[in-house]
Design an enzyme around this catalytic site. Sequence first.
Site, PDB file in Angstrom:
ATOM      1  N   GLU A 180      28.424  18.958 -33.676  1.00 50.30           N
ATOM      2  CA  GLU A 180      27.582  18.012 -33.211  1.00 50.30           C
ATOM      3  C   GLU A 180      27.133  17.257 -33.391  1.00 50.30           C
ATOM      4  OE1 GLU A 180      24.202  19.416 -30.364  1.00 50.30           O
ATOM      5  OE2 GLU A 180      26.411  19.845 -30.982  1.00 50.30           O
ATOM      6  N   HIS A 194      32.718  16.418 -29.056  1.00 53.20           N
ATOM      7  CA  HIS A 194      33.489  18.214 -29.693  1.00 53.20           C
ATOM      8  C   HIS A 194      35.262  17.734 -29.125  1.00 53.20           C
ATOM      9  CE1 HIS A 194      29.752  20.102 -30.265  1.00 53.20           C
ATOM     10  NE2 HIS A 194      29.168  20.046 -28.827  1.00 53.20           N
ATOM     11  N   HIS A 201      28.916  14.345 -24.134  1.00 52.12           N
ATOM     12  CA  HIS A 201      28.953  15.320 -25.512  1.00 52.12           C
ATOM     13  C   HIS A 201      29.640  15.556 -25.950  1.00 52.12           C
ATOM     14  CE1 HIS A 201      26.246  17.349 -28.045  1.00 52.12           C
ATOM     15  NE2 HIS A 201      26.457  18.387 -27.848  1.00 52.12           N
ATOM     16  N   GLU A 202      30.289  17.170 -24.375  1.00 54.26           N
ATOM     17  CA  GLU A 202      31.748  17.451 -24.589  1.00 54.26           C
ATOM     18  C   GLU A 202      33.271  16.820 -25.404  1.00 54.26           C
ATOM     19  OE1 GLU A 202      31.294  20.742 -24.814  1.00 54.26           O
ATOM     20  OE2 GLU A 202      28.977  20.787 -23.764  1.00 54.26           O
TER      21      GLU A 202
END
Length: 608
Positions: free
Chosen positions: A400, A376, A372-373
């Site tokens: 997101e 980003h 997830h990170e």
Amino acid sequence: MNIFSRGNSSLFLLVGACKSFSTPSITRIARRCAFVRLGLTTTTTTTVFGGNDNKTRSLTTSLSSSSTADATVDTSSDTMGNKASIPNGGAQAATSLEDASEAYKTLKTKLNMITQLERVTGLLDYDQMVFMPEEAAAERGAQLSALATVVHEKATDKELLTLIEQVEDELTKFAAGDKEQFKDDARLLALEKKDFLQNQRISSELAARKALLTSKSHGAWAKARENNDFKSFEPLLKECFDTAKEVAEAKRGDATDIDHYTQMLDDYEMGMSPERIDSVFDEIQTALVPLIEKVLKSDTPPSTGPLKGEFAIDKQKAVNRKIVTALGFDESHGRIDVSVHPFTLAVSPSDVRITSRFQTDEWYQGLAGTIHEGGHAMYEQGLGNTHLKLDSALSMGMHESQSLFWERHVGLSKPFWQWATPILQEEFADSFSQKYSADDMYGAVNAVSRSFIRVEADELTYPLHVILRYQIERDVIQGKLQVKDIPKTWNTKMKEMLGVNVPNDTKGCLQDIHWSMMAIGYFPTYLIGSSAAAQLAYYCKQDIPDFDKKVAAGEFSEIKAWLTQKVHKHGKRYASLDALLEGELGEPLNPKYFTDYLTEKYTELYKC
């Protein structure tokens, strides 16, 4: 991703996404909340969303990203690779707005100073959350406060507005014959002018009051949550909503046709009105409520057995690093660390840092957080490497979408587990109770269950947690719901949407930090991002027909390049997420891709 604020050293932990264990990245709301104490609007240093194609752009040339002029003019490339039109026979004197305008050069120099100070602040933030000794918190708070004061003074310097307006006049004359050529310059000026005017409209008294309230309300919220005591927090929560309305009132200025909640949304998802969000969310809610009921009644749920065991943290770190760098996170332009709550901080596209967290009795939390990170971070690494707001992430929802594209549409897919399962089997051979197949792993990470807690929710039920919060905060701001009635409304909606009876306010309306930080308008960006991710995944698979085959083979570079081309490189050049999707995909945000994705995936997985 983590939501994070510099207003108080204990406020770093703002959020969390879903059972995929994503937490609102520091960068997403980071810069927005960074100067909460002073009420300053600033976005230049967000680093939780972003990516970079590693191309260095000059800071001293026209920012136009349009290609070239037509055949009737000669063109001259600036150091950013852009073309500035020179009429046939014309002199080569001024090939860009910056060449022609001393005011533009001065303005960029001042903006660069602000950005660099914010980047230093970001490094102090990162150190505080990852490395700093616990007893140094007070001194670090003083350092951050001093820097925030300097940034505030520079960002509200009246000379900035004078320079912006002077350059606007010069641009009108300079670009009279080719407005398209200089649209990036015009966009940059519009963004900077908007932020300056909004900051200027917030009085010192209101900024100070907001900062003090944020500090007080965070402590009160934490205590109320611990003691399951909404009543004690109610007065301060009401003050938070009222003060947020005051700030929105100030920011909108004479534009009284903009309601307060629309103004609040603009801080996180510019160009997205409550009416637009209502239409998207209503479609999602209508599709998901019966789907969830159908899935949870299935007699063949997948086993979560593969998630359980004893998993050494050093081995988890090795697996995570191998996977996230294979996806495309460039460790030569970043680093990977461990923190209590996963987050991303982008100092610049050449320095993007991510963290994750681990537990020994379960391995997926750490991996999901890292992917997830990493999503980003790849966005941040793909942005233009300038100090300008134009080359910052478009919005929280778009940020997101990038993390969720990788976490869900890659990391929760069957092809991904065909590739990743052997990696985990090799590293965790002594930890798994048996040799699990790729299908076993796929089922385990996609298991669905009802949950009271948003950050523990799975991919299928998580959207309803977001919709509930959005509807409540919208109704409070619009005067349709009183703060004292939030617990009752919360519990009623949880029963209607997810079929659960909330046992207490700690597991209900007190679970999130956002409202105590006056981050009102932030919640809907989670679901906007989810929907946008599904839409991007659909079109990516149209353009890359062997998408699944590439994922199964661990070949991700073409997918990352597609996202850079469609999203990352544009920064804030589009006016909104809708505008970017329409410009790059041919249609604005369409929740049908998201609901179709969930329906197809979970009816197949649960055989229902």
